[in-house]
Write a protein that holds these residues in place. Structure first.
Motif, PDB file in Angstrom:
ATOM      1  N   ARG A  38       6.828   1.266  -1.559  1.00  0.00           N
ATOM      2  CA  ARG A  38       6.571   0.332  -0.340  1.00  0.00           C
ATOM      3  C   ARG A  38       5.276   0.297   0.620  1.00  0.00           C
ATOM      4  O   ARG A  38       4.596  -0.345   0.700  1.00  0.00           O
ATOM      5  N   ARG A  39       4.762   1.474   0.175  1.00  0.00           N
ATOM      6  CA  ARG A  39       3.174   1.901   0.966  1.00  0.00           C
ATOM      7  C   ARG A  39       2.218   1.141   0.498  1.00  0.00           C
ATOM      8  O   ARG A  39       1.286   1.125   0.928  1.00  0.00           O
ATOM      9  N   GLN A  40       2.455   1.068  -0.974  1.00  0.00           N
ATOM     10  CA  GLN A  40       1.467   0.284  -1.844  1.00  0.00           C
ATOM     11  C   GLN A  40       0.127   0.883  -1.659  1.00  0.00           C
ATOM     12  O   GLN A  40      -1.070   0.357  -1.491  1.00  0.00           O
ATOM     13  N   GLY A  41       0.093   2.319  -1.825  1.00  0.00           N
ATOM     14  CA  GLY A  41      -1.143   3.188  -1.858  1.00  0.00           C
ATOM     15  C   GLY A  41      -2.142   2.780  -3.037  1.00  0.00           C
ATOM     16  O   GLY A  41      -1.593   1.785  -3.838  1.00  0.00           O
ATOM     17  N   LYS A  42      -3.164   3.442  -3.136  1.00  0.00           N
ATOM     18  CA  LYS A  42      -4.270   3.283  -4.245  1.00  0.00           C
ATOM     19  C   LYS A  42      -3.379   3.508  -5.790  1.00  0.00           C
ATOM     20  O   LYS A  42      -3.568   2.880  -6.624  1.00  0.00           O
ATOM     21  N   ARG A  43      -2.610   4.649  -5.800  1.00  0.00           N
ATOM     22  CA  ARG A  43      -1.917   4.569  -7.136  1.00  0.00           C
ATOM     23  C   ARG A  43      -0.888   3.738  -7.596  1.00  0.00           C
ATOM     24  O   ARG A  43      -0.827   3.313  -8.888  1.00  0.00           O
ATOM     25  N   VAL A  44      -0.311   3.296  -6.752  1.00  0.00           N
ATOM     26  CA  VAL A  44       0.801   2.146  -6.894  1.00  0.00           C
ATOM     27  C   VAL A  44       0.279   0.968  -7.101  1.00  0.00           C
ATOM     28  O   VAL A  44       0.318   0.076  -7.950  1.00  0.00           O
ATOM     29  N   ARG A  45      -1.053   0.556  -6.393  1.00  0.00           N
ATOM     30  CA  ARG A  45      -1.980  -0.647  -6.570  1.00  0.00           C
ATOM     31  C   ARG A  45      -2.495  -0.392  -8.284  1.00  0.00           C
ATOM     32  O   ARG A  45      -2.396  -1.518  -8.785  1.00  0.00           O
ATOM     33  N   GLN A  46      -2.762   0.712  -8.552  1.00  0.00           N
ATOM     34  CA  GLN A  46      -3.514   0.772 -10.008  1.00  0.00           C
ATOM     35  C   GLN A  46      -2.421   0.796 -11.185  1.00  0.00           C
ATOM     36  O   GLN A  46      -2.726  -0.006 -12.019  1.00  0.00           O
ATOM     37  N   LEU A  47      -1.202   1.280 -10.521  1.00  0.00           N
ATOM     38  CA  LEU A  47      -0.168   1.167 -11.653  1.00  0.00           C
ATOM     39  C   LEU A  47       0.120  -0.474 -11.852  1.00  0.00           C
ATOM     40  O   LEU A  47       0.330  -0.813 -12.958  1.00  0.00           O
ATOM     41  N   GLU A  48       0.188  -1.325 -10.713  1.00  0.00           N
ATOM     42  CA  GLU A  48       0.376  -2.604 -10.960  1.00  0.00           C
ATOM     43  C   GLU A  48      -0.783  -3.386 -11.651  1.00  0.00           C
ATOM     44  O   GLU A  48      -0.406  -4.170 -12.310  1.00  0.00           O
ATOM     45  N   ALA A  49      -1.829  -3.027 -11.370  1.00  0.00           N
ATOM     46  CA  ALA A  49      -3.025  -3.677 -12.212  1.00  0.00           C
ATOM     47  C   ALA A  49      -2.912  -3.065 -13.466  1.00  0.00           C
ATOM     48  O   ALA A  49      -2.857  -3.993 -14.477  1.00  0.00           O
TER      49      ALA A  49
END
Length: 312
Positions: A38-49
Motif C-alpha cells: 500500500r505504501r508503494q515504495g521504490k521496490r514495489v514500484r519496480q516490481l510493478e514495472a
C-alpha cells in the motif's frame, strides 16, 4: 547504525518467528506484505514495472493486484526462511511437490555432476533443503556478500545449517569458478540462482521481448566440466511449493565456445520466461532488471572476470 539495525531485524526474525504458531506467522506475513504494498515504495514500484514486462496487456489495476500477490509471495519466502531451521523432514516433504527429479537422479548416478540453475522464484532455500534431506544430495552454492558482514555471516550459517556449502561471490581468496568446477568434476551438485546479473558483465539475452543480461556461469560450468545443466522453476500452489526440474540443456558440439555459452544462457532464459509467465507473482524481482532501466554506464558491460560470471 543502519547496518546494525538491519542485522538486528534479521536476528530477531530468526529468533522469534520460529517460535510462533504457523497460522500466526502466515497472517503476519500477509499483513506486512499488504502494508508495504500500500505504501508503494521504490521496490514495489519496480516490481510493478517488471511485472508490466511479463504482462504487457495488463491494466494498471491488474498490475496493482498482481504486485500485491507478488509481495505476499515475497514475504512468504522470508517467513518460511525464518522458520525453516526448525522444520523437520516431514514438514519439508509436506511443503514440496517436485516434478522431473529423474533428470537430476540420472545425472548424479552417472557421476557427471549437475548444475541446478534457477531464477528468483518461490523459496529456493526450501527447495535446497528438500534436495539435501529427501534426495540426499548435498550441494555447493554461491552467495552475494551482504552488508553488514554480520548479516552475511548469518545467511552463510543459516544455509550451511540446511546442508549447503556456501561460497562468497566476492571478497575471498578462493576462486569461486574453480571451486565449483572441482565439485562438479567430483560428481557433485552445484545450485545457482542465475537470472540476475550482479557483475554488470553477464551475457545479453532476450527476456520478454527486451534485452537484459544474465550470468553465464551455469552454462560455462557445464561446458568446462561436462556436468548436466538443469533449469529449475519454483512456484507456490496453496500450502505447498511446486518445483520443476527441466530436461538438461545440452552443450552444443563444435563451433565457438562463447557462442555456445550465449546460446545455452538464452535457452535458460527462455525456459524461465515461460515459467514466470505462468506464475508471475512468484518471481521475486524487486530490482531494476532490463538494460533499458539501468543507467548508461551499467548498460555497457565490460568482459567478465574469472569468477564473476557465476550467479547472483
Amino acid at each position: 547504525m543502519r547496518e546494525k539495525l538491519v542485522d538486528g531485524a534479521y536476528a530477531a526474525g530468526w529468533a522469534t518467528l520460529k517460535l510462533l504458531p504457523e497460522p500466526v506467522v502466515r497472517v503476519l506475513g500477509d499483513a506486512l506484505a499488504d502494508f508495504t504494498w500500500r505504501r508503494q515504495g521504490k521496490r514495489v514500484r519496480q516490481l510493478e514495472a517488471n511485472l508490466g514486462r511479463v504482462r504487457p496487456q495488463a491494466s494498471y489495476a491488474e498490475l496493482r493486484e498482481l504486485s500485491r500477490a507478488g509481495m505476499r509471495s515475497y514475504l512468504r519466502y522470508w517467513m518460511e526462511s525464518f522458520r525453516l531451521p526448525v522444520w523437520n523432514d516431514r514438514k519439508i516433504a509436506d511443503s514440496m511437490r517436485v516434478e522431473g527429479t529423474e533428470h537430476l537422479i540420472e545425472a548424479m548416478a552417472a557421476n557427471r555432476g549437475a548444475v541446478l540453475a534457477l531464477p528468483h522464484m518461490g523459496n529456493w532455500d526450501l527447495a535446497g533443503a528438500w534436495v539435501v534431506r529427501h534426495l540426499g544430495f548435498g550441494f555447493t552454492t554461491v552467495a552475494e556478500r551482504l552488508k553488514p558482514e554480520a548479516l552475511f555471516d548469518r545467511f552463510v550459517a543459516y544455509r550451511e545449517g540446511l546442508g549447503m556449502e556456501v561460497l562468497a561471490l566476492t571478497g575471498s581468496d578462493i576462486s569461486v569458478i574453480a571451486t565449483l568446477a572441482r565439485r562438479l568434476r567430483e560428481g557433485k551438485l552445484v545450485c545457482l540462482v542465475g537470472d540476475r546479473d550482479l557483475s554488470e558483465s553477464g551475457t545479453p539475452v532476450e527476456f520478454f521481448g527486451e534485452t537484459t543480461r544474465m550470468p553465464a556461469g551455469p552454462a560455462a560450468l557445464a561446458q568446462r566440466t561436462g556436468a548436466a545443466l538443469l533449469p529449475v522453476s519454483l512456484w507456490y500452489e496453496g500450502g505447498v511449493q511446486a518445483a520443476r526440474i527441466h530436461p538438461p540443456i545440452e552443450v552444443p558440439q563444435g563451433g565457438d565456445r562463447n557462442a555456445a555459452k550465449a546460446l545455452m544462457t538464452q535457452q535458460l532464459a527462455d525456459i524461465w520466461a515461460g515459467e514466470i509467465a505462468r506464475h508471475p507473482q512468484d518471481w521475486h524481482m524487486l530490482q531494476k532488471f532490463w538494460l533499458a532501466d539501468l543507467p548508461p554506464r551499467a548498460q555497457q558491460a565490460p568482459p567478465a572476470a574469472a569468477g564473476e560470471e557465476v550467479a547472483s
